[in-house]
Design a protein around this motif. Structure first.
Motif, PDB file in Angstrom:
ATOM      1  N   GLN A  33     173.689 104.502 -41.041  1.00 18.10           N
ATOM      2  CA  GLN A  33     174.145 103.816 -42.244  1.00 18.10           C
ATOM      3  C   GLN A  33     174.082 104.709 -43.480  1.00 18.10           C
ATOM      4  OE1 GLN A  33     171.697 100.314 -41.958  1.00 18.10           O
ATOM      5  NE2 GLN A  33     172.943  99.484 -40.292  1.00 18.10           N
ATOM      6  N   GLN A  34     173.326 105.804 -43.417  1.00 17.21           N
ATOM      7  CA  GLN A  34     173.321 106.760 -44.530  1.00 17.21           C
ATOM      8  C   GLN A  34     174.723 107.309 -44.780  1.00 17.21           C
ATOM      9  OE1 GLN A  34     170.586 109.886 -43.440  1.00 17.21           O
ATOM     10  NE2 GLN A  34     168.787 108.595 -43.687  1.00 17.21           N
ATOM     11  N   ARG A  35     175.548 107.333 -43.735  1.00 20.09           N
ATOM     12  CA  ARG A  35     176.923 107.832 -43.848  1.00 20.09           C
ATOM     13  C   ARG A  35     177.948 106.705 -43.752  1.00 20.09           C
ATOM     14  NH1 ARG A  35     177.798 113.548 -44.565  1.00 20.09           N
ATOM     15  NH2 ARG A  35     175.714 114.161 -45.204  1.00 20.09           N
ATOM     16  N   ARG A  36     177.493 105.488 -43.985  1.00 21.65           N
ATOM     17  CA  ARG A  36     178.339 104.299 -44.048  1.00 21.65           C
ATOM     18  C   ARG A  36     178.928 103.856 -42.701  1.00 21.65           C
ATOM     19  NH1 ARG A  36     179.555 102.964 -49.675  1.00 21.65           N
ATOM     20  NH2 ARG A  36     178.791 104.660 -50.946  1.00 21.65           N
ATOM     21  N   TYR A  37     178.269 104.247 -41.615  1.00 22.35           N
ATOM     22  CA  TYR A  37     178.622 103.698 -40.309  1.00 22.35           C
ATOM     23  C   TYR A  37     177.766 102.449 -40.137  1.00 22.35           C
ATOM     24  CZ  TYR A  37     180.687 108.288 -39.562  1.00 22.35           C
ATOM     25  OH  TYR A  37     181.438 109.428 -39.690  1.00 22.35           O
ATOM     26  N   SER A  38     178.265 101.466 -39.432  1.00 26.55           N
ATOM     27  CA  SER A  38     177.516 100.215 -39.325  1.00 26.55           C
ATOM     28  C   SER A  38     176.287 100.326 -38.435  1.00 26.55           C
ATOM     29  CB  SER A  38     178.421  99.087 -38.823  1.00 26.55           C
ATOM     30  OG  SER A  38     178.936  99.397 -37.550  1.00 26.55           O
ATOM     31  N   SER A  39     176.312 101.249 -37.468  1.00 28.95           N
ATOM     32  CA  SER A  39     175.174 101.356 -36.553  1.00 28.95           C
ATOM     33  C   SER A  39     175.209 102.679 -35.791  1.00 28.95           C
ATOM     34  CB  SER A  39     175.201 100.214 -35.537  1.00 28.95           C
ATOM     35  OG  SER A  39     176.256 100.409 -34.610  1.00 28.95           O
ATOM     36  N   ARG A  40     174.157 102.903 -34.994  1.00 28.22           N
ATOM     37  CA  ARG A  40     174.087 104.077 -34.126  1.00 28.22           C
ATOM     38  C   ARG A  40     175.219 104.070 -33.106  1.00 28.22           C
ATOM     39  NH1 ARG A  40     170.782 100.149 -32.661  1.00 28.22           N
ATOM     40  NH2 ARG A  40     170.499  99.629 -30.471  1.00 28.22           N
ATOM     41  N   PRO A  52     188.014 115.820 -38.912  1.00 30.91           N
ATOM     42  CA  PRO A  52     186.921 116.778 -38.694  1.00 30.91           C
ATOM     43  C   PRO A  52     185.569 116.325 -39.247  1.00 30.91           C
ATOM     44  CG  PRO A  52     188.899 117.933 -39.368  1.00 30.91           C
ATOM     45  CD  PRO A  52     189.188 116.455 -39.513  1.00 30.91           C
ATOM     46  N   GLN A  53     185.535 115.704 -40.413  1.00 26.01           N
ATOM     47  CA  GLN A  53     184.264 115.274 -40.997  1.00 26.01           C
ATOM     48  C   GLN A  53     183.593 114.208 -40.135  1.00 26.01           C
ATOM     49  OE1 GLN A  53     182.640 116.642 -43.593  1.00 26.01           O
ATOM     50  NE2 GLN A  53     180.929 115.238 -43.351  1.00 26.01           N
ATOM     51  N   TRP A  54     184.377 113.241 -39.672  1.00 19.27           N
ATOM     52  CA  TRP A  54     183.808 112.170 -38.857  1.00 19.27           C
ATOM     53  C   TRP A  54     183.326 112.707 -37.513  1.00 19.27           C
ATOM     54  CZ3 TRP A  54     188.439 108.374 -39.786  1.00 19.27           C
ATOM     55  CH2 TRP A  54     188.423 107.967 -41.128  1.00 19.27           C
ATOM     56  N   ALA A  55     184.099 113.594 -36.929  1.00 19.09           N
ATOM     57  CA  ALA A  55     183.689 114.193 -35.653  1.00 19.09           C
ATOM     58  C   ALA A  55     182.403 114.996 -35.830  1.00 19.09           C
ATOM     59  CB  ALA A  55     184.807 115.071 -35.105  1.00 19.09           C
ATOM     60  N   ALA A  56     182.313 115.746 -36.912  1.00 13.63           N
ATOM     61  CA  ALA A  56     181.116 116.553 -37.177  1.00 13.63           C
ATOM     62  C   ALA A  56     179.896 115.657 -37.390  1.00 13.63           C
ATOM     63  CB  ALA A  56     181.341 117.458 -38.385  1.00 13.63           C
ATOM     64  N   GLU A  57     180.074 114.562 -38.121  1.00 13.28           N
ATOM     65  CA  GLU A  57     178.956 113.642 -38.340  1.00 13.28           C
ATOM     66  C   GLU A  57     178.502 113.017 -37.026  1.00 13.28           C
ATOM     67  OE1 GLU A  57     179.977 112.459 -42.968  1.00 13.28           O
ATOM     68  OE2 GLU A  57     180.499 111.038 -41.386  1.00 13.28           O
ATOM     69  N   ALA A  58     179.451 112.644 -36.184  1.00 16.40           N
ATOM     70  CA  ALA A  58     179.106 112.049 -34.885  1.00 16.40           C
ATOM     71  C   ALA A  58     178.371 113.049 -34.011  1.00 16.40           C
ATOM     72  CB  ALA A  58     180.363 111.556 -34.187  1.00 16.40           C
ATOM     73  N   GLU A  59     178.858 114.272 -33.940  1.00 17.16           N
ATOM     74  CA  GLU A  59     178.209 115.288 -33.112  1.00 17.16           C
ATOM     75  C   GLU A  59     176.814 115.617 -33.635  1.00 17.16           C
ATOM     76  OE1 GLU A  59     179.193 116.327 -30.156  1.00 17.16           O
ATOM     77  OE2 GLU A  59     180.935 115.021 -30.358  1.00 17.16           O
ATOM     78  N   THR A  60     176.670 115.675 -34.943  1.00 22.42           N
ATOM     79  CA  THR A  60     175.355 115.922 -35.539  1.00 22.42           C
ATOM     80  C   THR A  60     174.400 114.784 -35.196  1.00 22.42           C
ATOM     81  OG1 THR A  60     176.284 117.243 -37.322  1.00 22.42           O
ATOM     82  CG2 THR A  60     174.130 116.232 -37.739  1.00 22.42           C
ATOM     83  N   PHE A  61     174.886 113.562 -35.329  1.00 17.53           N
ATOM     84  CA  PHE A  61     174.052 112.402 -35.034  1.00 17.53           C
ATOM     85  C   PHE A  61     173.638 112.386 -33.564  1.00 17.53           C
ATOM     86  CE2 PHE A  61     173.207 108.083 -33.729  1.00 17.53           C
ATOM     87  CZ  PHE A  61     172.359 107.624 -34.718  1.00 17.53           C
ATOM     88  N   ILE A  62     174.576 112.659 -32.670  1.00 20.87           N
ATOM     89  CA  ILE A  62     174.279 112.643 -31.238  1.00 20.87           C
ATOM     90  C   ILE A  62     173.202 113.673 -30.897  1.00 20.87           C
ATOM     91  CG2 ILE A  62     175.233 113.163 -28.954  1.00 20.87           C
ATOM     92  CD1 ILE A  62     177.887 111.839 -30.030  1.00 20.87           C
ATOM     93  N   ALA A  63     173.328 114.880 -31.431  1.00 19.13           N
ATOM     94  CA  ALA A  63     172.318 115.915 -31.174  1.00 19.13           C
ATOM     95  C   ALA A  63     170.964 115.497 -31.745  1.00 19.13           C
ATOM     96  CB  ALA A  63     172.777 117.249 -31.758  1.00 19.13           C
ATOM     97  N   TRP A  64     170.967 114.934 -32.944  1.00 15.81           N
ATOM     98  CA  TRP A  64     169.732 114.471 -33.574  1.00 15.81           C
ATOM     99  C   TRP A  64     169.119 113.322 -32.773  1.00 15.81           C
ATOM    100  CZ3 TRP A  64     168.850 109.591 -35.677  1.00 15.81           C
ATOM    101  CH2 TRP A  64     167.618 109.445 -36.324  1.00 15.81           C
ATOM    102  N   ARG A  65     169.948 112.378 -32.351  1.00 12.86           N
ATOM    103  CA  ARG A  65     169.469 111.238 -31.557  1.00 12.86           C
ATOM    104  C   ARG A  65     168.814 111.724 -30.263  1.00 12.86           C
ATOM    105  NH1 ARG A  65     173.874 108.498 -28.348  1.00 12.86           N
ATOM    106  NH2 ARG A  65     173.579 110.518 -27.343  1.00 12.86           N
ATOM    107  N   ASP A  66     169.444 112.703 -29.612  1.00 13.66           N
ATOM    108  CA  ASP A  66     168.885 113.223 -28.369  1.00 13.66           C
ATOM    109  C   ASP A  66     167.515 113.864 -28.601  1.00 13.66           C
ATOM    110  OD1 ASP A  66     171.184 112.301 -27.171  1.00 13.66           O
ATOM    111  OD2 ASP A  66     172.018 114.294 -26.777  1.00 13.66           O
ATOM    112  N   ALA A  67     167.382 114.599 -29.688  1.00 14.75           N
ATOM    113  CA  ALA A  67     166.080 115.197 -30.028  1.00 14.75           C
ATOM    114  C   ALA A  67     165.056 114.100 -30.334  1.00 14.75           C
ATOM    115  CB  ALA A  67     166.226 116.151 -31.206  1.00 14.75           C
TER     116      ALA A  67
END
Length: 103
Positions: A33-40, A52-67
């Motif tokens: 939600q920090q990036r205005r998505y409704s959920s994980r 590109p921005q949305w894809a980058a945010e998703a990939e960043t989130f996925i890597a962070w979530r996995d960690a």
């Protein structure tokens, strides 16, 4: 000895395992939600986006979530092994490395 986060030496002194999971999921949602998505769940659906921005945010989130999941499972194993005392919910969530969003 502890058999799981929900089975503490002193009954009732530690939140049940499902409370940790609920707090973890709520934290992931709050970060998305920090990036205005409704959920994980919503943010990960943008992986492969043509924007590109949305894809980058998703990939960043996925890597962070996995960690973050690695951290969660490491904490669970340490508690079950008797290496650490069960953390409070605040300590548990506070131990998750903060996300670093792309520019």
């Amino acid at each position: 000895m502890l058999t799981s986060w929900g089975a503490a030496i002193l009954p009732g002194s530690v939140p049940a395992l499902d409370h940790y999971q609920s707090a973890f999921d709520a934290h992931l949602d709050a970060v998305a939600q920090q990036r205005r998505y409704s959920s994980r769940l919503t943010i990960v659906s943008y992986a492969g986006s043509t924007k590109p921005q949305w894809a980058a945010e998703a990939e960043t989130f996925i890597a962070w979530r996995d960690a973050a999941l690695d951290y969660m499972f490491d904490q669970l194993a340490a508690v079950e092994a008797g290496e650490i005392a069960p953390p409070t919910i605040e300590e548990f969530i506070g131990g998750i490395t903060p996300i670093v969003w792309p520019n």
